[in-house]
Design an enzyme around this catalytic site. Structure first.
Site, PDB file in Angstrom:
ATOM      1  N   PRO A 152       0.813  -1.209   0.000  1.00 17.97           N
ATOM      2  CA  PRO A 152       0.000   0.000   0.000  1.00 17.97           C
ATOM      3  C   PRO A 152       0.849   1.262   0.000  1.00 17.97           C
ATOM      4  O   PRO A 152       1.733   1.420   0.813  1.00 17.97           O
ATOM      5  CB  PRO A 152      -0.779  -0.118   1.308  1.00 17.97           C
ATOM      6  CG  PRO A 152      -0.222  -1.289   2.023  1.00 17.97           C
ATOM      7  CD  PRO A 152       1.018  -1.698   1.344  1.00 17.97           C
ATOM      8  N   GLU A 153       0.527   2.128  -0.920  1.00 23.61           N
ATOM      9  CA  GLU A 153       1.140   3.447  -0.955  1.00 23.61           C
ATOM     10  C   GLU A 153       0.047   4.443  -0.559  1.00 23.61           C
ATOM     11  O   GLU A 153      -1.035   4.036  -0.151  1.00 23.61           O
ATOM     12  CB  GLU A 153       1.693   3.733  -2.356  1.00 23.61           C
ATOM     13  CG  GLU A 153       2.648   2.626  -2.818  1.00 23.61           C
ATOM     14  CD  GLU A 153       3.242   2.874  -4.192  1.00 23.61           C
ATOM     15  OE1 GLU A 153       3.390   4.043  -4.573  1.00 23.61           O
ATOM     16  OE2 GLU A 153       3.549   1.899  -4.887  1.00 23.61           O
TER      17      GLU A 153
ATOM     18  N   HIS B  78      -3.098 -14.902   9.968  1.00 22.27           N
ATOM     19  CA  HIS B  78      -2.117 -13.856  10.270  1.00 22.27           C
ATOM     20  C   HIS B  78      -2.752 -12.603  10.848  1.00 22.27           C
ATOM     21  O   HIS B  78      -2.326 -11.486  10.561  1.00 22.27           O
ATOM     22  CB  HIS B  78      -1.304 -13.491   9.029  1.00 22.27           C
ATOM     23  CG  HIS B  78      -0.712 -14.671   8.326  1.00 22.27           C
ATOM     24  ND1 HIS B  78       0.333 -15.397   8.863  1.00 22.27           N
ATOM     25  CD2 HIS B  78      -1.032 -15.278   7.170  1.00 22.27           C
ATOM     26  CE1 HIS B  78       0.631 -16.388   8.041  1.00 22.27           C
ATOM     27  NE2 HIS B  78      -0.197 -16.346   7.007  1.00 22.27           N
TER      28      HIS B  78
END
Length: 283
Positions: A2-3, A95
Site C-alpha cells: 500500500p502506498e 495472520h
DNA sequence: AGACAAACCTGTCTGC
DNA sequence: TGCAGACAGGTTTGTC
C-alpha cells in the site's frame, strides 16, 4: 503493497468506526517489524473504553484517534497489511495480529482487525498533538495530498541531492506516501527519466514533477487504489487502479502516450523495479 | 552522500 | 506433479 492512495482508501472506508467505543483488545504473539508483537498493554491503555474520534493519515501511516486518552493507534501496512472492519462473529483471517471489538453503530457488532502475513507492518501508539515524537513519524516528510507539494517546494527539496529522481521520490523523509508504483507513474507523467539526478531538476521540471505526483496519486485514489495482489480496503474491496497504470508492470508493452511509439522497459534501481518509456522520458 | 545488498517474513508464480 | 528459485506494493541496517 500500500502506498498513499491505498492507505487513504483504507482511511476513508474506516469512517464507520468513528464514534464507536473500544470494548475489547486482542493481540497475537507474533512479532511484526521491529521484532516485537503488538503490545496489548499499550494498545489497551490507549483505547479500552475510549471513543474513536477520528481516523487520520500521514504518508503511509494511519492514526486512529481515541477521545478520552488522547492517544492514537498508529498503523503502517507494510507490504501485505490489511486493516478491516468485520462483523465480530466472522472468523479471523490468517495472520491476524490485532482485534479491537467495537460497540455502538447499527447492525451486528464489528471489529477493527489488522492482519499481515509478511509481518512488515507496524502497530504502535502515538500521542495526539505529539505525533512527531514517535520515532516512526519523526522524520516523515510532507504529505502530497494534505499538504501543498508544489514546484517551489520540490525544487528546494531536490537541491543538494545527487540521487536519482526515482530514489528521491521513494525517500519518505522528503515526500511521504509515494512508493514504488507511483514513483514510476509520476516520472512517466512528468516525462522525466528515473535516473536523472535530483539536483539537476530545473524549476520547470520541478513544477511538472510536483503536478505529476499530485495527479497520479489523486487519480489512483479515485479508483480506490491499486490491487496487484493483496490490497483491499477496510470493506474488503479491491482497488481498480491496476487497469489504469501507465508504466508499472508493463515491461515490453507499448507506451500509452498517443504520440509515442516507445516500449516500456524495466530495470532495477536501488533493488526495486523501475518502469519507464525510454522514448518519451528523455533527458 | 549514495549505491548496493541483505535482512525482516509469507505467499505465489515460473521454469525445469 | 513437485520442487527450487525468483519475486512482491516497505523500511532499516550495514558495507563499500
Amino acid at each position: 503493497m500500500p502506498e498513499l492512495p491505498e492507505v487513504e482508501t483504507v482511511r476513508r472506508t474506516l469512517a464507520p468506526i468513528v464514534g464507536r467505543r473500544v470494548t475489547k483488545v486482542w493481540t497475537s504473539r507474533l512479532a511484526l517489524r521491529g521484532g516485537k508483537p503488538v503490545s496489548k498493554r499499550k494498545v489497551g491503555a490507549a483505547s479500552m473504553g475510549a471513543r474513536i474520534s477520528d481516523v487520520r493519515r500521514w504518508g503511509k501511516y494511519l492514526l486512529v484517534d481515541f477521545e478520552q486518552t488522547q492517544r492514537s493507534l498508529l498503523v503502517h501496512l507494510g507490504m501485505t497489511g490489511r486493516l478491516r472492519v468485520i462483523r465480530s462473529d466472522q472468523e479471523h483471517a490468517p495472520h491476524t495480529h490485532l482485534v479491537m471489538s467495537l460497540s455502538g453503530g447499527r447492525g451486528a457488532p464489528r471489529d477493527l482487525r489488522f492482519s499481515d502475513p509478511r509481518r512488515f507492518g507496524i502497530v504502535s501508539v502515538a500521542t495526539q498533538g505529539r505525533e512527531r515524537e514517535h520515532p516512526a513519524l519523526a522524520k516523515l516528510g510532507v504529505d502530497p495530498i494534505t499538504d501543498t507539494v508544489d514546484g517551489e517546494l520540490l525544487y528546494r527539496l531536490t537541491r543538494g541531492s545527487r540521487r536519482a529522481l526515482k530514489t528521491f521520490l521513494l525517500d519518505q523523509r522528503a515526500i511521504a506516501g509515494v512508493g514504488n508504483i507511483y514513483a514510476s507513474e509520476a516520472l512517466w507523467q512528468a516525462r522525466l527519466p528515473p535516473g536523472l539526478r535530483a539536483h539537476r531538476l530545473s524549476r520547470k521540471r520541478a513544477e511538472a514533477l510536483a503536478a505529476a505526483v499530485g495527479e497520479v496519486l489523486r487519480r489512483a485514489l479515485e479508483h480506490g487504489g491499486t490491487s496487484l495482489r493483496d490490497f483491499v480496503n477496510a470493506d474488503g474491496h479491491e482497488g481498480e487502479h491496476s487497469h489504469y497504470l501507465w508504466v508499472y508492470d508493463r515491461e515490453g508493452e507499448a507506451c500509452k502516450r498517443s504520440d509515442c511509439s516507445g516500449i516500456i522497459r524495466r530495470r532495477v534501481q536501488q533493488g526495486r523495479a523501475t518502469f519507464s518509456c525510454p522514448r518519451c522520458q528523455s533527458k
